[in-house]
Design a protein around this motif. Sequence first.
Motif, mmCIF file in Angstrom:
data_model
loop_
_atom_site.group_PDB
_atom_site.id
_atom_site.type_symbol
_atom_site.label_atom_id
_atom_site.label_comp_id
_atom_site.label_asym_id
_atom_site.label_seq_id
_atom_site.Cartn_x
_atom_site.Cartn_y
_atom_site.Cartn_z
ATOM 1 N N CYS A 277 -11.770 -68.492 4.386
ATOM 2 C CA CYS A 277 -11.723 -69.924 4.725
ATOM 3 C C CYS A 277 -13.143 -70.490 4.609
ATOM 4 O O CYS A 277 -13.782 -70.798 5.622
ATOM 5 N N CYS A 279 -14.722 -73.287 3.669
ATOM 6 C CA CYS A 279 -15.152 -74.611 4.136
ATOM 7 C C CYS A 279 -15.227 -74.650 5.654
ATOM 8 O O CYS A 279 -16.196 -75.167 6.234
ATOM 9 N N THR A 305 -7.312 -73.177 3.974
ATOM 10 C CA THR A 305 -8.131 -74.327 4.366
ATOM 11 C C THR A 305 -8.550 -74.233 5.825
ATOM 12 O O THR A 305 -9.459 -74.943 6.241
ATOM 13 N N GLU A 319 -11.683 -75.722 -1.615
ATOM 14 C CA GLU A 319 -11.887 -74.381 -1.041
ATOM 15 C C GLU A 319 -12.270 -73.370 -2.129
ATOM 16 O O GLU A 319 -13.137 -72.523 -1.923
#
Length: 441
Positions: A277, A279, A305, A319
């Motif tokens: 993940c 971000c 996400t 992403e």
Amino acid sequence: MERFLCDLLVTMDGAVGAVPAPIVDGAVDVGDDGRILWCGAAVDASELGPGTAVHRVGILMPSLINAHCHTPMVLLRGAGEGLAVDRWLHEVMWPRESKLTPGDVRAGMLLGAGEMLANGITASVEMYFVGHAMAEAAQQAQMRCLVTPGVIEDPDFTMAGSWPDQIDEMVALRDRWSGSDLITVGLAAHAAYSVSRQCLVAIAERAAETGMAVHIHLAEQQWEDAAVRERSGGLAAPEYLETLGLLDGNVIAAHGVWLDADDLEVLARNDTAVVHCPCSNAKHASGAAPVSEMQEAGLRLAIGTDGPASHHRLDLFEEMRTAIRTARIRSGDAQTFEAAEALHMTTAGAAEVMGRGDELGRLAPGYWADMMALSPSAPALHPVSVGDDDPLSRIVWSGSPGAISAVWVAGRKVVEHGRVLTVDMAEAVAEADTRARRLAQ
Ligand SMILES: [Zn+2]
């Protein structure tokens, strides 16, 4: 049957590192049951019967799969900006979430599902409370979902009831949705540091009995290690979970930021899947996950996400790019993490992590026709060059939700030029705003 003709066909029908080259002038035949009958070069397609519908699109590829999310957190989007995960959870998220009603979860899931469909995401792995509300909203939106209502044990967080009740509810929900093509149900625990040993063992036992997948946050933040070692008699989280039997089945471990070589060996020998993940990890300053090391260890990998309160957007194009950029900054090598690997982690690889690798994530005979088309006129995808140009890298580096012209689930169109056909998005936005204001009070 319907036939889809395309300028470029991306099937993703291969293993990591063996993704086949896209086919110029491709064709996909979809049966009335929503599954793919045939795909390949248009020149090799069969003669069409009279009256068969034919559609012409630009780039046709599998739609994307979000392998770790808490979608109803759209109701909390933007709250607690600038906080690290522990303060963000205790000071902002859990106080608001303790006021959640099933109607809130349903409204958040519906808005987020519509948002994901518009962004080319037709399946997600969800960890959130009130599983029945999530499943119903996903079905209403015509989106596929692995629903894993997560156990949390925290004195500030009591809305979900005791953990034995929560586990019983997950199994009952699985029984209620058995036979659904859209909804599958798994078990979940929030994390090794936040859930008791007894509860983790109980989840492992239920997973062994039922074959349900287990979804858990793993090594997201650096401080977790000390907290887990205190509970486990000195073991790091992967080994602790292994000794409890929790890694025996299909386990989906989200984040995996703070893992060393020993940890990766434990995960590899248990065939534990890790969902990257990037971000969310960057926004919360949690760290940069050792993805290249995980690839070398042979782990099954996907991309998520995370919840839209951790990172505002439900956009897997962003992403994928962040995953590659982060890995290359860590390695100092521009060859690290090819675009095709990122695309595999949001399609075929993510389907395998979801436990549906034999029917989702690829365009191939027998697979569901879950597809998206990128517009041939999207400016960012041009110029279309020839020769040694790599179309997959162009999709990953230049693609965006704005380039999507249509999305299908089981051959049924759910998005057309940005408009979601299965959710009244204006109504969903108004409903979510009203509910978010109440939660913030
Ligand atoms: Zn998460």
